[in-house]
Write a protein that holds these residues in place. Structure first.
Motif, PDB file in Angstrom:
ATOM      1  N   VAL A   1       7.845 -11.590   4.665  1.00 39.87           N
ATOM      2  CA  VAL A   1       6.842 -11.375   5.539  1.00 39.87           C
ATOM      3  C   VAL A   1       5.864  -9.876   5.228  1.00 39.87           C
ATOM      4  O   VAL A   1       6.406  -8.869   5.117  1.00 39.87           O
ATOM      5  N   CYS A   2       4.832 -10.579   4.971  1.00 37.14           N
ATOM      6  CA  CYS A   2       3.649  -9.321   4.489  1.00 37.14           C
ATOM      7  C   CYS A   2       2.720  -8.860   5.588  1.00 37.14           C
ATOM      8  O   CYS A   2       2.111  -9.994   6.041  1.00 37.14           O
ATOM      9  N   THR A   3       2.782  -7.803   6.237  1.00 38.05           N
ATOM     10  CA  THR A   3       1.966  -7.360   7.199  1.00 38.05           C
ATOM     11  C   THR A   3       0.779  -6.596   6.680  1.00 38.05           C
ATOM     12  O   THR A   3      -0.187  -5.906   7.383  1.00 38.05           O
ATOM     13  N   GLY A   4       0.903  -6.114   5.249  1.00 39.17           N
ATOM     14  CA  GLY A   4      -0.028  -5.111   4.831  1.00 39.17           C
ATOM     15  C   GLY A   4       0.581  -4.237   3.506  1.00 39.17           C
ATOM     16  O   GLY A   4       1.826  -4.510   3.263  1.00 39.17           O
ATOM     17  N   LEU A   5      -0.194  -3.117   3.283  1.00 33.99           N
ATOM     18  CA  LEU A   5       0.331  -2.202   2.211  1.00 33.99           C
ATOM     19  C   LEU A   5       1.020  -1.229   3.144  1.00 33.99           C
ATOM     20  O   LEU A   5       0.878  -0.792   4.005  1.00 33.99           O
ATOM     21  N   VAL A   6       2.253  -0.504   2.367  1.00 33.03           N
ATOM     22  CA  VAL A   6       2.951   0.392   3.074  1.00 33.03           C
ATOM     23  C   VAL A   6       2.138   1.597   3.514  1.00 33.03           C
ATOM     24  O   VAL A   6       2.304   2.118   4.433  1.00 33.03           O
ATOM     25  N   ASP A   7       1.356   1.976   2.682  1.00 29.22           N
ATOM     26  CA  ASP A   7       0.323   3.091   2.589  1.00 29.22           C
ATOM     27  C   ASP A   7      -1.080   2.414   2.224  1.00 29.22           C
ATOM     28  O   ASP A   7      -1.429   2.672   1.133  1.00 29.22           O
ATOM     29  N   ASP A   8      -1.806   2.023   3.141  1.00 19.52           N
ATOM     30  CA  ASP A   8      -3.039   1.571   2.832  1.00 19.52           C
ATOM     31  C   ASP A   8      -4.182   2.228   2.502  1.00 19.52           C
ATOM     32  O   ASP A   8      -5.402   2.144   1.918  1.00 19.52           O
ATOM     33  N   GLU A   9      -3.835   3.685   2.580  1.00 15.38           N
ATOM     34  CA  GLU A   9      -4.810   4.700   2.327  1.00 15.38           C
ATOM     35  C   GLU A   9      -4.814   5.087   1.182  1.00 15.38           C
ATOM     36  O   GLU A   9      -5.793   5.796   0.302  1.00 15.38           O
ATOM     37  N   ARG A  10      -3.884   4.826   0.502  1.00 16.36           N
ATOM     38  CA  ARG A  10      -3.222   5.165  -0.988  1.00 16.36           C
ATOM     39  C   ARG A  10      -3.038   4.127  -2.084  1.00 16.36           C
ATOM     40  O   ARG A  10      -3.636   4.437  -3.191  1.00 16.36           O
ATOM     41  N   GLU A  11      -2.564   3.204  -1.702  1.00 17.26           N
ATOM     42  CA  GLU A  11      -1.977   2.178  -2.427  1.00 17.26           C
ATOM     43  C   GLU A  11      -3.115   0.949  -2.613  1.00 17.26           C
ATOM     44  O   GLU A  11      -4.067   0.887  -1.956  1.00 17.26           O
ATOM     45  N   THR A  12      -2.897   0.082  -3.802  1.00 14.46           N
ATOM     46  CA  THR A  12      -3.914  -1.143  -3.943  1.00 14.46           C
ATOM     47  C   THR A  12      -2.840  -2.028  -4.318  1.00 14.46           C
ATOM     48  O   THR A  12      -1.490  -1.955  -4.650  1.00 14.46           O
ATOM     49  N   PRO A  13      -3.285  -3.387  -4.485  1.00 13.21           N
ATOM     50  CA  PRO A  13      -2.249  -4.396  -4.685  1.00 13.21           C
ATOM     51  C   PRO A  13      -1.509  -3.964  -6.136  1.00 13.21           C
ATOM     52  O   PRO A  13      -0.434  -4.630  -6.136  1.00 13.21           O
ATOM     53  N   ASP A  14      -2.272  -3.488  -6.931  1.00 11.24           N
ATOM     54  CA  ASP A  14      -1.617  -3.320  -8.164  1.00 11.24           C
ATOM     55  C   ASP A  14      -0.262  -2.610  -8.183  1.00 11.24           C
ATOM     56  O   ASP A  14       0.539  -2.678  -8.955  1.00 11.24           O
ATOM     57  N   ASP A  15       0.016  -1.668  -7.278  1.00 11.24           N
ATOM     58  CA  ASP A  15       1.122  -1.056  -6.670  1.00 11.24           C
ATOM     59  C   ASP A  15       2.324  -2.001  -6.487  1.00 11.24           C
ATOM     60  O   ASP A  15       3.449  -1.491  -6.681  1.00 11.24           O
ATOM     61  N   TYR A  16       1.876  -3.218  -6.191  1.00 13.23           N
ATOM     62  CA  TYR A  16       3.048  -4.167  -6.066  1.00 13.23           C
ATOM     63  C   TYR A  16       3.217  -5.207  -7.165  1.00 13.23           C
ATOM     64  O   TYR A  16       4.042  -6.018  -6.781  1.00 13.23           O
ATOM     65  N   ALA A  17       2.676  -4.877  -7.988  1.00 10.92           N
ATOM     66  CA  ALA A  17       2.776  -6.174  -9.046  1.00 10.92           C
ATOM     67  C   ALA A  17       4.300  -6.478  -9.480  1.00 10.92           C
ATOM     68  O   ALA A  17       4.759  -7.342  -9.695  1.00 10.92           O
ATOM     69  N   ASP A  18       5.130  -5.179  -9.728  1.00 11.09           N
ATOM     70  CA  ASP A  18       6.532  -5.621 -10.036  1.00 11.09           C
ATOM     71  C   ASP A  18       7.219  -6.074  -8.941  1.00 11.09           C
ATOM     72  O   ASP A  18       7.884  -7.236  -9.524  1.00 11.09           O
ATOM     73  N   LEU A  19       6.829  -5.771  -7.753  1.00 11.82           N
ATOM     74  CA  LEU A  19       7.646  -6.362  -6.604  1.00 11.82           C
ATOM     75  C   LEU A  19       7.343  -7.751  -6.694  1.00 11.82           C
ATOM     76  O   LEU A  19       8.284  -8.952  -6.478  1.00 11.82           O
ATOM     77  N   LEU A  20       6.231  -8.243  -6.467  1.00  8.08           N
ATOM     78  CA  LEU A  20       5.717  -9.631  -6.564  1.00  8.08           C
ATOM     79  C   LEU A  20       6.233 -10.420  -7.650  1.00  8.08           C
ATOM     80  O   LEU A  20       6.663 -11.648  -7.305  1.00  8.08           O
ATOM     81  N   ALA A  21       6.326  -9.937  -8.812  1.00  4.72           N
ATOM     82  CA  ALA A  21       6.770 -10.570  -9.946  1.00  4.72           C
ATOM     83  C   ALA A  21       8.248 -11.146  -9.666  1.00  4.72           C
ATOM     84  O   ALA A  21       8.841 -11.919 -10.003  1.00  4.72           O
ATOM     85  N   LYS A  22       8.777 -10.058  -9.204  1.00  4.55           N
ATOM     86  CA  LYS A  22      10.415 -10.248  -8.858  1.00  4.55           C
ATOM     87  C   LYS A  22      10.692 -11.197  -7.727  1.00  4.55           C
ATOM     88  O   LYS A  22      11.525 -12.239  -7.743  1.00  4.55           O
ATOM     89  N   MET A  23       9.605 -11.441  -6.696  1.00  3.56           N
ATOM     90  CA  MET A  23       9.864 -12.311  -5.741  1.00  3.56           C
ATOM     91  C   MET A  23       9.363 -13.683  -6.026  1.00  3.56           C
ATOM     92  O   MET A  23      10.199 -14.690  -5.734  1.00  3.56           O
ATOM     93  N   GLN A  24       8.322 -13.776  -7.107  1.00  6.27           N
ATOM     94  CA  GLN A  24       7.947 -15.063  -7.537  1.00  6.27           C
ATOM     95  C   GLN A  24       8.974 -15.617  -8.420  1.00  6.27           C
ATOM     96  O   GLN A  24       9.468 -16.730  -8.235  1.00  6.27           O
ATOM     97  N   ALA A  25       9.830 -14.795  -9.212  1.00  7.35           N
ATOM     98  CA  ALA A  25      10.986 -15.380  -9.885  1.00  7.35           C
ATOM     99  C   ALA A  25      12.201 -15.779  -9.283  1.00  7.35           C
ATOM    100  O   ALA A  25      12.782 -16.787  -9.608  1.00  7.35           O
ATOM    101  N   ALA A  26      12.174 -15.271  -7.944  1.00  2.79           N
ATOM    102  CA  ALA A  26      13.252 -15.702  -7.048  1.00  2.79           C
ATOM    103  C   ALA A  26      12.831 -16.710  -6.046  1.00  2.79           C
ATOM    104  O   ALA A  26      13.865 -17.370  -5.567  1.00  2.79           O
TER     105      ALA A  26
END
Length: 293
Positions: free
Chosen positions: A135-160
Motif C-alpha cells: 500500500v503506497c500512501t506517498g513518499l516517506v519524506d515528500d519534501e526531500r525525496e523524488t520517485p527516483d529514490d524508490y527505483a531500487d525498491l520498485l524494481a524488487k517489488m516488480q520482480a517479486a
C-alpha cells in the motif's frame, strides 16, 4: 458530452452563475478549499450558499487517510462543517481494498502520519520482502525525496510480483506555493516497469460511486449525473474523473496548474489558458480562478 467542445469553456466569476443546473457538488479539497497552509474562506462560503439553496455537497479527496482525519484537518483550518454534508477519501476506498485481503502481510510505503489508514484492519505490516502486497500512501519524506529514490525498491517489488494499492493517485500536491510528489508518482513509476497498480481515488470510479452513494443517502433520492458538478483543480483527476461518470466539471485554475495557466503569476492568463487547453486530455464545462459564490 465531449472532451473537446468546439468553443472554449466559459470563465465564470462565481458558482452562482451555474449553480441552478445542479443538485449535488462533488468538491475536491486540497487546492480548492485550502492549499495545505491556509484555507480559502470564499470557497467555504460558496459551498455553504449552495447548501442553503437545497443542494448537497460531498467532499471528494485523494487524501490517503480515513475521512475522520481529513475532517479534523479542515476543522483546524477553520473550514466550517456547514460547507459540506459528507466527505469521502481515497483512504476510505483503500481501507475497503485492505479489508478484502484479511490477514495478508502488507508493506507500507509512506510517512508514519498515514499509519491510521490501517487501524482496526487485519493487515499485518511487514517488509517488502515478506509482503503479499504493497500500500503506497506517498513518499516517506515528500519534501526531500523524488520517485527516483524508490527505483531500487520498485524494481524488487516488480520482480517479486507484488501488487500495489495506490492510496493517492495524485502525482503532485500543493503545500503553500510548492509542489510535492504524491503516491501517484510512485505508482506511475511502478507501472512503467511492469508493476500492477490498483488506484483507490480520483479519477477512478470507485471513489465517485461511494461519493454519489453518500449524496443520494443524504438527499433521499437518486441523483441524475446530469445534475452533478465536480469541482477541482486538476485535469488528470478532477476533470477526468467527472467525465468518467458523465458529470460536468468546474476547473479551479489557482491550484496545481497555476504555473502553466498563469506563467507570470497573478491573474488568469486567458491566452496561456487557451493554449494549455489545446493539449488537455479533458476539458471542463466551466473555469473559475478560485471557488467563490
Amino acid at each position: 458530452m465531449t472532451d473537446r467542445p468546439a468553443s472554449p469553456p466559459p470563465i465564470i466569476q462565481g458558482l452562482r452563475t451555474i449553480c441552478d443546473r445542479y443538485d449535488v457538488i462533488l468538491c475536491d479539497i486540497w487546492g480548492v478549499l485550502h492549499n495545505g497552509v491556509e484555507a480559502f474562506a470564499a470557497a467555504g462560503e460558496a459551498l455553504m450558499e449552495f447548501r442553503r439553496r437545497g443542494g448537497q455537497v460531498v467532499l471528494v479527496s485523494n487524501a490517503p487517510r480515513p475521512n475522520r482525519q481529513v475532517l479534523a484537518l479542515l476543522d483546524s483550518f477553520g473550514i466550517p462543517r456547514e460547507a459540506y454534508d459528507a466527505a469521502v477519501t481515497s483512504g476510505d476506498v483503500t481501507r475497503s481494498e485492505i479489508a478484502a485481503r484479511p490477514g495478508e502481510p502488507v508493506h507500507h510505503i509512506g510517512p508514519e502520519r498515514d499509519l491510521p489508514l490501517f487501524d482496526g484492519l487485519d493487515a499485518p505490516l511487514t517488509t517488502a520482502a515478506e509482503a503479499r502486497y504493497v500500500v503506497c500512501t506517498g513518499l516517506v519524506d515528500d519534501e526531500r525525496e523524488t520517485p527516483d529514490d524508490y527505483a531500487d525498491l520498485l524494481a524488487k517489488m516488480q520482480a517479486a510480483g507484488l501488487p500495489m494499492i495506490c492510496a493517492n493517485p495524485d502525482l503532485v500536491v500543493e503545500r503553500g506555493t510548492t509542489l510535492l510528489y504524491c503516491a501517484g508518482a510512485l505508482a506511475a513509476a511502478y507501472e512503467e516497469i511492469g508493476g500492477s497498480v490498483t488506484y483507490a481515488g480520483k479519477p477512478h470510479r470507485p471513489i465517485y460511486e461511494r461519493a454519489l452513494g453518500e449524496a443520494e443517502r443524504i438527499r433521499g433520492a437518486k441523483v441524475p449525473v446530469s445534475r452533478v458538478l465536480a469541482i477541482g483543480d486538476a485535469i488528470r483527476t478532477d476533470v477526468a474523473g467527472a467525465h468518467s461518470i458523465g458529470a460536468d466539471a468546474l476547473l479551479v485554475t489557482r491550484g496545481i496548474h497555476a504555473a502553466e495557466i498563469s506563467p507570470l503569476g497573478g491573474s488568469l492568463d486567458e491566452i496561456a489558458l487557451a493554449a494549455w487547453l489545446e493539449d488537455a486530455t479533458h476539458r471542463p464545462q466551466a473555469i473559475i480562478e478560485s471557488l467563490a459564490w
